[in-house]
Design a protein around this motif. Structure first.
Motif, PDB file in Angstrom:
ATOM      1  N   LEU A 241      92.629 -92.981  -4.075  1.00  0.00           N
ATOM      2  CA  LEU A 241      93.120 -91.653  -3.727  1.00  0.00           C
ATOM      3  C   LEU A 241      93.783 -91.634  -2.360  1.00  0.00           C
ATOM      4  O   LEU A 241      94.837 -91.013  -2.169  1.00  0.00           O
ATOM      5  N   SER A 242      93.181 -92.328  -1.381  1.00  0.00           N
ATOM      6  CA  SER A 242      93.778 -92.350  -0.040  1.00  0.00           C
ATOM      7  C   SER A 242      95.136 -93.032  -0.023  1.00  0.00           C
ATOM      8  O   SER A 242      95.975 -92.729   0.825  1.00  0.00           O
ATOM      9  N   SER A 243      95.383 -93.934  -0.978  1.00  0.00           N
ATOM     10  CA  SER A 243      96.670 -94.633  -1.003  1.00  0.00           C
ATOM     11  C   SER A 243      97.806 -93.752  -1.490  1.00  0.00           C
ATOM     12  O   SER A 243      98.981 -94.054  -1.214  1.00  0.00           O
ATOM     13  N   ILE A 244      97.523 -92.664  -2.205  1.00  0.00           N
ATOM     14  CA  ILE A 244      98.587 -91.792  -2.703  1.00  0.00           C
ATOM     15  C   ILE A 244      98.740 -90.525  -1.873  1.00  0.00           C
ATOM     16  O   ILE A 244      99.631 -89.715  -2.151  1.00  0.00           O
TER      17      ILE A 244
ATOM     18  N   TRP B  26      95.409 -90.228 -11.042  1.00  0.00           N
ATOM     19  CA  TRP B  26      94.096 -90.410 -10.408  1.00  0.00           C
ATOM     20  C   TRP B  26      93.060 -89.491 -11.058  1.00  0.00           C
ATOM     21  O   TRP B  26      91.923 -89.911 -11.311  1.00  0.00           O
ATOM     22  N   LEU B  27      93.417 -88.248 -11.341  1.00  0.00           N
ATOM     23  CA  LEU B  27      92.485 -87.332 -11.992  1.00  0.00           C
ATOM     24  C   LEU B  27      92.123 -87.821 -13.394  1.00  0.00           C
ATOM     25  O   LEU B  27      90.962 -87.743 -13.811  1.00  0.00           O
ATOM     26  N   TYR B  28      93.107 -88.317 -14.113  1.00  0.00           N
ATOM     27  CA  TYR B  28      92.856 -88.792 -15.483  1.00  0.00           C
ATOM     28  C   TYR B  28      91.875 -89.962 -15.471  1.00  0.00           C
ATOM     29  O   TYR B  28      90.894 -89.989 -16.226  1.00  0.00           O
ATOM     30  N   ASP B  29      92.127 -90.947 -14.631  1.00  0.00           N
ATOM     31  CA  ASP B  29      91.233 -92.110 -14.574  1.00  0.00           C
ATOM     32  C   ASP B  29      89.845 -91.740 -14.063  1.00  0.00           C
ATOM     33  O   ASP B  29      88.839 -92.301 -14.506  1.00  0.00           O
ATOM     34  N   THR B  30      89.776 -90.796 -13.141  1.00  0.00           N
ATOM     35  CA  THR B  30      88.480 -90.394 -12.594  1.00  0.00           C
ATOM     36  C   THR B  30      87.662 -89.619 -13.622  1.00  0.00           C
ATOM     37  O   THR B  30      86.437 -89.744 -13.666  1.00  0.00           O
ATOM     38  N   LEU B  31      88.327 -88.827 -14.462  1.00  0.00           N
ATOM     39  CA  LEU B  31      87.604 -88.113 -15.517  1.00  0.00           C
ATOM     40  C   LEU B  31      87.010 -89.058 -16.545  1.00  0.00           C
ATOM     41  O   LEU B  31      86.018 -88.722 -17.195  1.00  0.00           O
ATOM     42  N   LEU B  32      87.595 -90.227 -16.716  1.00  0.00           N
ATOM     43  CA  LEU B  32      87.059 -91.218 -17.646  1.00  0.00           C
ATOM     44  C   LEU B  32      86.019 -92.118 -17.001  1.00  0.00           C
ATOM     45  O   LEU B  32      85.551 -93.054 -17.633  1.00  0.00           O
ATOM     46  N   SER B  33      85.638 -91.843 -15.767  1.00  0.00           N
ATOM     47  CA  SER B  33      84.668 -92.674 -15.082  1.00  0.00           C
ATOM     48  C   SER B  33      83.274 -92.468 -15.665  1.00  0.00           C
ATOM     49  O   SER B  33      82.958 -91.427 -16.244  1.00  0.00           O
TER      50      SER B  33
ATOM     51  N   PHE C  63      89.193 -79.795  -9.555  1.00  0.00           N
ATOM     52  CA  PHE C  63      90.606 -79.437  -9.452  1.00  0.00           C
ATOM     53  C   PHE C  63      91.140 -78.805 -10.734  1.00  0.00           C
ATOM     54  O   PHE C  63      92.341 -78.519 -10.810  1.00  0.00           O
ATOM     55  N   LEU C  64      90.285 -78.591 -11.718  1.00  0.00           N
ATOM     56  CA  LEU C  64      90.749 -78.051 -12.989  1.00  0.00           C
ATOM     57  C   LEU C  64      91.330 -76.640 -12.869  1.00  0.00           C
ATOM     58  O   LEU C  64      92.386 -76.366 -13.455  1.00  0.00           O
ATOM     59  N   PRO C  65      90.693 -75.676 -12.154  1.00  0.00           N
ATOM     60  CA  PRO C  65      91.301 -74.337 -12.068  1.00  0.00           C
ATOM     61  C   PRO C  65      92.690 -74.346 -11.443  1.00  0.00           C
ATOM     62  O   PRO C  65      93.604 -73.675 -11.942  1.00  0.00           O
ATOM     63  N   LEU C  66      92.864 -75.094 -10.375  1.00  0.00           N
ATOM     64  CA  LEU C  66      94.186 -75.162  -9.745  1.00  0.00           C
ATOM     65  C   LEU C  66      95.194 -75.803 -10.676  1.00  0.00           C
ATOM     66  O   LEU C  66      96.341 -75.339 -10.796  1.00  0.00           O
ATOM     67  N   LEU C  67      94.804 -76.872 -11.366  1.00  0.00           N
ATOM     68  CA  LEU C  67      95.721 -77.551 -12.271  1.00  0.00           C
ATOM     69  C   LEU C  67      96.124 -76.636 -13.422  1.00  0.00           C
ATOM     70  O   LEU C  67      97.308 -76.583 -13.813  1.00  0.00           O
ATOM     71  N   ALA C  68      95.157 -75.896 -13.989  1.00  0.00           N
ATOM     72  CA  ALA C  68      95.482 -74.982 -15.079  1.00  0.00           C
ATOM     73  C   ALA C  68      96.383 -73.850 -14.612  1.00  0.00           C
ATOM     74  O   ALA C  68      97.297 -73.428 -15.343  1.00  0.00           O
ATOM     75  N   ALA C  69      96.163 -73.364 -13.399  1.00  0.00           N
ATOM     76  CA  ALA C  69      97.015 -72.294 -12.866  1.00  0.00           C
ATOM     77  C   ALA C  69      98.442 -72.788 -12.656  1.00  0.00           C
ATOM     78  O   ALA C  69      99.409 -72.093 -12.997  1.00  0.00           O
TER      79      ALA C  69
END
Length: 432
Positions: free
Chosen positions: A44-47, A96-103, A115-121
């Protein structure tokens, strides 16, 4: 593994080797969880921009890196800015969110789910997309949450069982016992109460596999994502809850005066009780000014005319079917009534639930009117109780201070050099 909505998104948002590890070992050890969290934090820090990447990378050295990431305001703000600027198939923040959700680490999944509410908005605000792949990154994340929920439910609906209130229960049906006056007389056998027929309601129907976010299934997919968010909402940071409330208010988009209808009625009743039956033109003007000042003091979305609402929020109005509105109202209920929420979360929820009430009144949706009105009444009673408790506490402090001052004034004044007890006269020995 949820499929991506496009080939570009599928190639970019495919899970890494952590997904296979999660399938083989669903409960990793402590060291595996820590090492995986550190690798995700460094990724995450790299992006992120260089100004905040060092602070985010420092979270990897914590004892519980995933919890530190979840509770870091700097990391949440930085990734939120990255999501606002992205959303496409090649967006690294969505990857990053996609890979982290599959963790396999539940704390890491919580950090991504925040971060789901912000992403959906952001996703609903940008519809319809300018390009077919401009929102595929957001859709891949939403499908990842939806597929995870579908796998957990195993094709079963989410039900709620309500007992039949028309049948006497164990607590108000007297038990039949033999009379003490006639012990020899046989008593008839007790009549058993009728069997209660429980009422079963469907909170969420069985989930079907979805390969893409279609327009007919969009509200249901986002609603299931909010159900997953609500199941973990007690562990979400305050910034995420505020984003959820702001998203719901923007989706409702009914910034008219009727959202303060219930508040105005209560204030008018209070003013009527205090002023009596006097109703002159000057008193009406004064009452109007007091009402406007009271609504401004509650700082619920600014003033009563909605002048503080941004243009983007008014343009983000979307259809609100019950499959989306039901989980959203549960999120608002937690943000409004949970005792550990900070004031900014409760105020954002109070704003959102009033906007939803106005939207439901205009659209004549009975379920939404009942739910939002109930939350508004609970909010008013909670605020009234908080004011009464604050007034009682301040009165006790004043009473204690007054009692202390009275006690100190009743004491006799004495100088520092004056002894408190009367000294005996000194006896001098004189030799004869």
């Amino acid at each position: 593994m949820p499929p991506s909505p496009s080939s570009a998104g599928a190639g970019a948002a495919s899970p890494s080797g952590s997904a296979s590890a999660s399938g083989s070992d669903p409960t990793p050890s402590w060291w595996e969880s820590v090492s995986q969290a550190r690798s995700r934090i460094l990724a995450l820090s790299s992006i992120l921009p260089a100004a905040v990447s060092h602070d985010v990378a420092a979270l990897a050295d914590a004892d519980r890196p995933a919890r530190a990431l979840l509770r870091s305001p700097a990391a949440y703000s930085a990734l939120s800015d990255a999501l606002r600027a992205g959303g496409g198939a090649d967006d690294p923040a969505c990857h990053w969110l996609y890979d982290t959700l599959l963790s396999a680490d539940p704390d890491l999944r919580l950090a991504a789910l925040a971060f789901l509410p912000l992403l959906a908005a952001l996703y609903l605000r940008r519809l319809p997309p300018e390009l077919p792949s401009s929102l595929s990154g957001f859709e891949a994340v939403l499908l990842a949450v939806y597929s995870s929920e579908a796998k957990n439910r195993q094709g079963k609906p989410v039900l709620v069982q309500v007992p039949d209130l028309s049948v006497p229960s164990l607590y108000h049906t007297p038990a039949s016992s033999p009379s003490s006056k006639s012990p020899r007389r046989s008593q008839p056998p007790p009549i058993p109460p009728p069997q209660a027929t429980p009422v079963v309601g469907v909170l969420s129907p069985p989930l079907e596999p979805q390969a893409a976010v279609k327009s007919t299934k969009r509200a249901g997919i986002i609603g299931v994502a909010f159900e997953a968010y609500y199941s973990k909402i007690s562990q979400m940071p305050a910034a995420s809850k505020v984003d959820a409330c702001n998203a719901v208010a923007a989706w409702a988009g009914q910034y008219c005066k009727c959202r303060f209808e219930l508040d105005e009625k209560e204030l008018e009743e209070e003013e009527g009780d205090s002023l009596g039956s006097a109703s002159s033109m000057t008193s009406e003007i004064e009452n109007g000014k007091e009402l406007e000042d009271e609504l401004a003091r509650t700082h619920i979305n600014g003033d009563s005319s909605g002048r503080n609402c941004s243009v983007d929020d008014k343009e983000a109005r979307v259809p609100l079917p019950w499959e989306l509105l039901q989980p959203v109202m549960r999120v608002l209920g937690h943000c409004l009534l949970a005792p550990l929420n900070p004031p900014e979360v409760r105020d954002a929820a109070a704003d959102a639930v009033r906007v939803v009430y106005a939207r439901a009144c205009h659209d004549l949706v009975a379920q939404a009117i009942l739910a939002s009105r109930s939350l508004i009444e609970l909010d008013k009673s909670a605020r009234k109780a908080a004011k009464a408790a604050a007034a009682a506490a301040s009165g006790q402090i004043v009473a204690v201070g007054t009692a202390g001052s009275n006690a100190s004034s009743s004491r006799p004044s004495s100088k520092p050099n004056t002894p408190s007890k009367q000294r005996k006269p000194d006896t001098l020995l004189v030799s004869k």
